[in-house]
Design a protein around this motif. Sequence first.
Motif, PDB file in Angstrom:
ATOM      1  N   ARG A 218       0.861  -1.187   0.000  1.00 44.53           N
ATOM      2  CA  ARG A 218       0.000   0.000   0.000  1.00 44.53           C
ATOM      3  C   ARG A 218       0.888   1.226   0.000  1.00 44.53           C
ATOM      4  N   THR A 219       0.857   1.966  -1.083  1.00 47.71           N
ATOM      5  CA  THR A 219       1.724   3.126  -1.223  1.00 47.71           C
ATOM      6  C   THR A 219       1.154   4.328  -0.490  1.00 47.71           C
ATOM      7  N   ALA A 220       2.005   5.345  -0.332  1.00 50.85           N
ATOM      8  CA  ALA A 220       1.552   6.588   0.293  1.00 50.85           C
ATOM      9  C   ALA A 220       0.473   7.258  -0.548  1.00 50.85           C
ATOM     10  N   LEU A 320       9.713  -1.588  17.624  1.00 49.59           N
ATOM     11  CA  LEU A 320      10.179  -0.211  17.471  1.00 49.59           C
ATOM     12  C   LEU A 320       9.122   0.680  16.834  1.00 49.59           C
ATOM     13  N   LEU A 321       9.212   1.942  17.159  1.00 47.48           N
ATOM     14  CA  LEU A 321       8.641   2.983  16.307  1.00 47.48           C
ATOM     15  C   LEU A 321       9.785   3.386  15.385  1.00 47.48           C
ATOM     16  N   ALA A 322       9.822   2.803  14.204  1.00 49.65           N
ATOM     17  CA  ALA A 322      10.988   2.939  13.324  1.00 49.65           C
ATOM     18  C   ALA A 322      10.967   4.276  12.592  1.00 49.65           C
ATOM     19  N   LEU A 323      12.156   4.876  12.498  1.00 51.40           N
ATOM     20  CA  LEU A 323      12.349   6.123  11.760  1.00 51.40           C
ATOM     21  C   LEU A 323      13.216   5.919  10.533  1.00 51.40           C
ATOM     22  N   ARG A 324      13.968   4.816  10.517  1.00 52.86           N
ATOM     23  CA  ARG A 324      14.900   4.535   9.416  1.00 52.86           C
ATOM     24  C   ARG A 324      14.821   3.058   9.045  1.00 52.86           C
ATOM     25  N   VAL A 325      15.150   2.771   7.795  1.00 49.73           N
ATOM     26  CA  VAL A 325      15.210   1.392   7.322  1.00 49.73           C
ATOM     27  C   VAL A 325      16.414   1.247   6.406  1.00 49.73           C
ATOM     28  N   ASN A 326      17.192   0.199   6.636  1.00 49.50           N
ATOM     29  CA  ASN A 326      18.381  -0.092   5.830  1.00 49.50           C
ATOM     30  C   ASN A 326      19.295   1.129   5.695  1.00 49.50           C
ATOM     31  N   GLY A 327      19.437   1.864   6.790  1.00 51.11           N
ATOM     32  CA  GLY A 327      20.352   2.999   6.823  1.00 51.11           C
ATOM     33  C   GLY A 327      19.810   4.284   6.240  1.00 51.11           C
ATOM     34  N   GLU A 328      18.547   4.311   5.824  1.00 57.14           N
ATOM     35  CA  GLU A 328      17.955   5.504   5.225  1.00 57.14           C
ATOM     36  C   GLU A 328      16.719   5.937   5.995  1.00 57.14           C
ATOM     37  N   THR A 329      16.442   7.235   5.953  1.00 54.55           N
ATOM     38  CA  THR A 329      15.193   7.736   6.518  1.00 54.55           C
ATOM     39  C   THR A 329      14.020   7.122   5.758  1.00 54.55           C
ATOM     40  N   LEU A 330      13.003   6.699   6.481  1.00 56.52           N
ATOM     41  CA  LEU A 330      11.823   6.119   5.832  1.00 56.52           C
ATOM     42  C   LEU A 330      11.310   7.049   4.735  1.00 56.52           C
ATOM     43  N   ASN A 331      11.029   6.482   3.565  1.00 59.54           N
ATOM     44  CA  ASN A 331      10.368   7.300   2.549  1.00 59.54           C
ATOM     45  C   ASN A 331       8.848   7.182   2.743  1.00 59.54           C
ATOM     46  N   PRO A 332       8.060   7.995   2.051  1.00 65.10           N
ATOM     47  CA  PRO A 332       6.605   7.974   2.285  1.00 65.10           C
ATOM     48  C   PRO A 332       5.970   6.597   2.109  1.00 65.10           C
ATOM     49  N   GLN A 350       1.866  -3.903  10.876  1.00 60.23           N
ATOM     50  CA  GLN A 350       3.075  -3.095  11.063  1.00 60.23           C
ATOM     51  C   GLN A 350       2.737  -1.674  10.567  1.00 60.23           C
ATOM     52  N   THR A 351       1.958  -0.976  11.357  1.00 57.30           N
ATOM     53  CA  THR A 351       1.306   0.266  10.942  1.00 57.30           C
ATOM     54  C   THR A 351       2.294   1.323  10.462  1.00 57.30           C
ATOM     55  N   LYS A 352       1.968   1.925   9.320  1.00 56.08           N
ATOM     56  CA  LYS A 352       2.775   3.016   8.763  1.00 56.08           C
ATOM     57  C   LYS A 352       2.104   4.359   9.046  1.00 56.08           C
ATOM     58  N   TRP A 353       2.917   5.421   8.908  1.00 53.77           N
ATOM     59  CA  TRP A 353       2.428   6.808   9.058  1.00 53.77           C
ATOM     60  C   TRP A 353       1.776   7.017  10.451  1.00 53.77           C
ATOM     61  N   VAL A 354       2.463   6.574  11.476  1.00 54.24           N
ATOM     62  CA  VAL A 354       1.903   6.608  12.838  1.00 54.24           C
ATOM     63  C   VAL A 354       1.756   8.045  13.316  1.00 54.24           C
ATOM     64  N   VAL A 355       0.623   8.332  13.941  1.00 60.36           N
ATOM     65  CA  VAL A 355       0.387   9.679  14.493  1.00 60.36           C
ATOM     66  C   VAL A 355      -0.014   9.638  15.958  1.00 60.36           C
ATOM     67  N   ARG A 356      -0.438   8.457  16.437  1.00 63.65           N
ATOM     68  CA  ARG A 356      -0.937   8.373  17.820  1.00 63.65           C
ATOM     69  C   ARG A 356      -0.687   6.977  18.374  1.00 63.65           C
ATOM     70  N   ILE A 357      -0.199   6.929  19.626  1.00 65.37           N
ATOM     71  CA  ILE A 357      -0.034   5.673  20.360  1.00 65.37           C
ATOM     72  C   ILE A 357      -0.752   5.856  21.686  1.00 65.37           C
ATOM     73  N   GLU A 358      -1.703   4.981  21.952  1.00 69.06           N
ATOM     74  CA  GLU A 358      -2.555   5.106  23.133  1.00 69.06           C
ATOM     75  C   GLU A 358      -2.429   3.874  24.013  1.00 69.06           C
ATOM     76  N   VAL A 359      -2.186   4.074  25.287  1.00 69.04           N
ATOM     77  CA  VAL A 359      -2.128   2.984  26.251  1.00 69.04           C
ATOM     78  C   VAL A 359      -3.545   2.486  26.521  1.00 69.04           C
ATOM     79  N   ILE A 360      -3.751   1.176  26.433  1.00 68.15           N
ATOM     80  CA  ILE A 360      -5.074   0.591  26.724  1.00 68.15           C
ATOM     81  C   ILE A 360      -4.896  -0.591  27.662  1.00 68.15           C
TER      82      ILE A 360
END
Length: 360
Positions: A218-220, A320-332, A350-360
């Motif tokens: 699923r692309t951006a 992880l809340l990943a910010l990079r993959v294979n040494g590069e910043t995540l692309n869209p 493995q949710t992409k474009w995360v904006v909110r994490i809520e404790v339940i």
Amino acid sequence: MFPSPLHEPRTTVVLGRWLGAAVLVCFLTGLLSHLLQEPPAWLSGLLPARPVNGYRVTQGLHVISGIAAIPLLGAKLWTVYPRLFEWPPARSVLHALERLGIAVLVAAVLLELFTGLLNTLQWYPWPFPFRQTHFWLGWLATGGLLVHIAAKAPLIARNWRRPRVPVPGRRAFLVSVTAATGAVTLTTAGQTVPWLQRLDLLAPRRPGTGSQGLPVNRTAAQAGTVSVPADWRLEVVGPRPYRLTLADLRRLPQHEAVLPISCVEGWSATARWRGVRITDLLARAGAPPGSAVRVTSLEADGPYRIMEMPAQYARDPLTLLALRVNGETLNPDHGFPARIVAPNRPGVLQTKWVVRIEVI
């Protein structure tokens, strides 16, 4: 009308053993995939986060066994199709019920394998929901198979062992079916089995092909997340809620994890991810031990825009809340600015474009 000597029980029994094994493996691994995606409440806390490649193996087996079952089913149906022309079509009520059961079995297995194969291509030319239909067809096909085996048990028992008098052409036929099944399997299994990637000729995915060395389902653009708002913040909701900018996240302790993305369509690819541990984010929010989390994506819609992660995944140090993959910043397409990666979970979770994490 049917001159081939191979329209006989022994050939059918041999093929039936192979086909039955493939269907049962496909059913059990598919059931596991369904439970991982939508676990009932009583099971949610029992699903294991390890081994990290567990879902990769089970879902790979699911698709491999399903594809292998296609030529096996074709060969088995060929050995028995003269029975379609029996006359009278029903000799008794019991015989009519038996034939009706076989019709349901064949229809369910054909539809199950057909829809499953098209799912590997992400092509859904039907009006009904795939996953729910595929799930219930699996139960129908497997139940029908077990009833069929029970009904035919005496015939199967008589033809289980190799007869003393061989049927001309049987060996060549079975060798041909084996070769066809093996060829189809070897040329598609490389999308999840690393040492078979060079033979990955017929599979719809090549694990190392795609932006940043990973395929994308699923692309951006499809999700409507090509442009991330300039004021993007990660909102962490718990006893001590807080918000973080991307710069704030990058200043937190960073960790690496080598984990696969394993998709329900049967492909998987390993990558090196770098980001912030979910357990660290939860500790800062004052989450009590054993807390699960609910993760929300920036995408406007989609069945997995909101994902719940049981506690055993949230507290795993590899999640992880990943910010990079294979040494590069995540692309869209891979979830910029941040995405979830966790061990032993389906790729859709493995949710992409995360904006909110809520404790339940």
